[in-house]
Design an enzyme around this catalytic site. Structure first.
Site, PDB file in Angstrom:
ATOM      1  N   SER A  50      39.189  44.624  40.897  1.00 49.70           N
ATOM      2  CA  SER A  50      37.728  44.736  40.833  1.00 49.70           C
ATOM      3  C   SER A  50      37.365  46.208  40.919  1.00 49.70           C
ATOM      4  O   SER A  50      38.116  47.011  41.482  1.00 49.70           O
ATOM      5  CB  SER A  50      37.082  43.979  42.007  1.00 49.70           C
ATOM      6  OG  SER A  50      35.712  44.308  42.138  1.00 49.70           O
TER       7      SER A  50
ATOM      8  N   TYR B 262      35.901  40.848  50.314  1.00 49.53           N
ATOM      9  CA  TYR B 262      36.227  40.843  48.890  1.00 49.53           C
ATOM     10  C   TYR B 262      36.722  42.220  48.449  1.00 49.53           C
ATOM     11  O   TYR B 262      37.762  42.337  47.790  1.00 49.53           O
ATOM     12  CB  TYR B 262      34.998  40.435  48.078  1.00 49.53           C
ATOM     13  CG  TYR B 262      35.221  40.421  46.587  1.00 49.53           C
ATOM     14  CD1 TYR B 262      35.781  39.313  45.963  1.00 49.53           C
ATOM     15  CD2 TYR B 262      34.877  41.521  45.801  1.00 49.53           C
ATOM     16  CE1 TYR B 262      35.992  39.293  44.593  1.00 49.53           C
ATOM     17  CE2 TYR B 262      35.085  41.517  44.434  1.00 49.53           C
ATOM     18  CZ  TYR B 262      35.644  40.400  43.832  1.00 49.53           C
ATOM     19  OH  TYR B 262      35.856  40.389  42.471  1.00 49.53           O
TER      20      TYR B 262
END
Length: 264
Positions: free
Chosen positions: A154, A167
């Site tokens: 990400s 996350y």
């Protein structure tokens, strides 16, 4: 594709397993790999969504199968590999795309949320790399060619994001883990890379995309828009292709509209 591009990027005869292929981004990658010629095993928890994705692959002229899997469970992932070998003889490509998020405020993050995000985003990547990487390495040592693994990171791995603490940490770990595994498996004929999307609205982040947060994201993304799932496909095919990607391993590739390159 013309003959030259087919030679570089074609995946004809290859078997690709997309863990998390029932999701928005994983599904787009599954369809893209199929259109490049691979037989695609769509692996995930939701049978209905998996079959729907498989229908889309077949409607576009591709081939594939759906296999139910719990990516955080070693026995389940081993069964996925066994099912792939039974159907196709081998696995050439693995895409680790299972992922979840949590938007709980920092001081309220419960341990079970922490465990859920780390298990789904990091542990599943580790299990997939071990099981499928071992299979690919054995093929290479037997003179049957190796394979390619693509993990999904990400943009938050490079620039930690507010409101998604665990996350961001999990994706930073995926990037680091990918580079370590790439070094380990390179002599065994297995390439391992990580694709890092920027902001692509999907199931795990829609809850936190308020108008205010969206405006902030757009202000820090030079291209001024969200990505669309199909915009990940080109980079994924490059990193999985045995010819075009033959000397690429341990790489982190950002597809983020310039987000990670923004400084002021």
């Amino acid at each position: 594709m013309n003959d030259f591009l087919t030679h570089l990027y074609g995946l004809s005869g290859k078997t690709a397993v997309v863990v998390g292929g029932t999701g928005v981004l994983g599904g787009a990658l599954a369809e893209g790999l199929a259109r490049a010629g691979a037989f695609v095993v769509v692996a995930g928890r939701g049978a209905d969504r998996g079959e729907a994705r498989l229908d889309a692959i077949r409607s576009a002229g591709g081939e594939g199968a759906f296999v139910s899997v719990d990516a955080t469970d070693r026995a389940s992932v081993q069964s996925l590999l066994s099912a792939t070998i039974h159907a196709r003889g081998r696995a050439d490509i693995l895409v680790n795309c299972a992922g979840v998020n949590s938007s709980v405020p920092y001081f309220e993050i419960p341990d079970d949320d922490y465990d859920r995000v780390l298990d789904t985003n990091l542990k599943s990547t580790h299990i997939g790399c071990q099981i499928f990487g071992g299979h690919m390495a054995a093929n290479f040592e037997a003179g049957k060619g190796g394979g390619a693994i693509l993990n999904i990171g990400s943009a938050s791995a490079d620039k930690p994001l507010s409101k998604v603490f665990i996350y961001s940490a999990s994706k930073a770990a995926v990037v680091n883990y990918t580079k370590n595994v790439a070094r380990e498996l390179a002599p065994k004929g297995v390439r391992v890379n990580v694709l890092c999307p920027g902001f692509f609205p999907a199931e795990q982040n829609r809850k936190i995309l308020s108008p205010e947060r969206t405006a902030t994201i757009m202000g820090k993304t030079p291209m001024g828009r969200f990505g669309t799932p199909d915009e990940l496909v080109g980079a994924a095919i490059l990193l999985c292709a045995p010819v075009a990607g033959s000397f690429i391993t341990g790489a982190e590739v950002y597809v983020d509209g310039g987000f990670t390159g923004m400084s002021i």
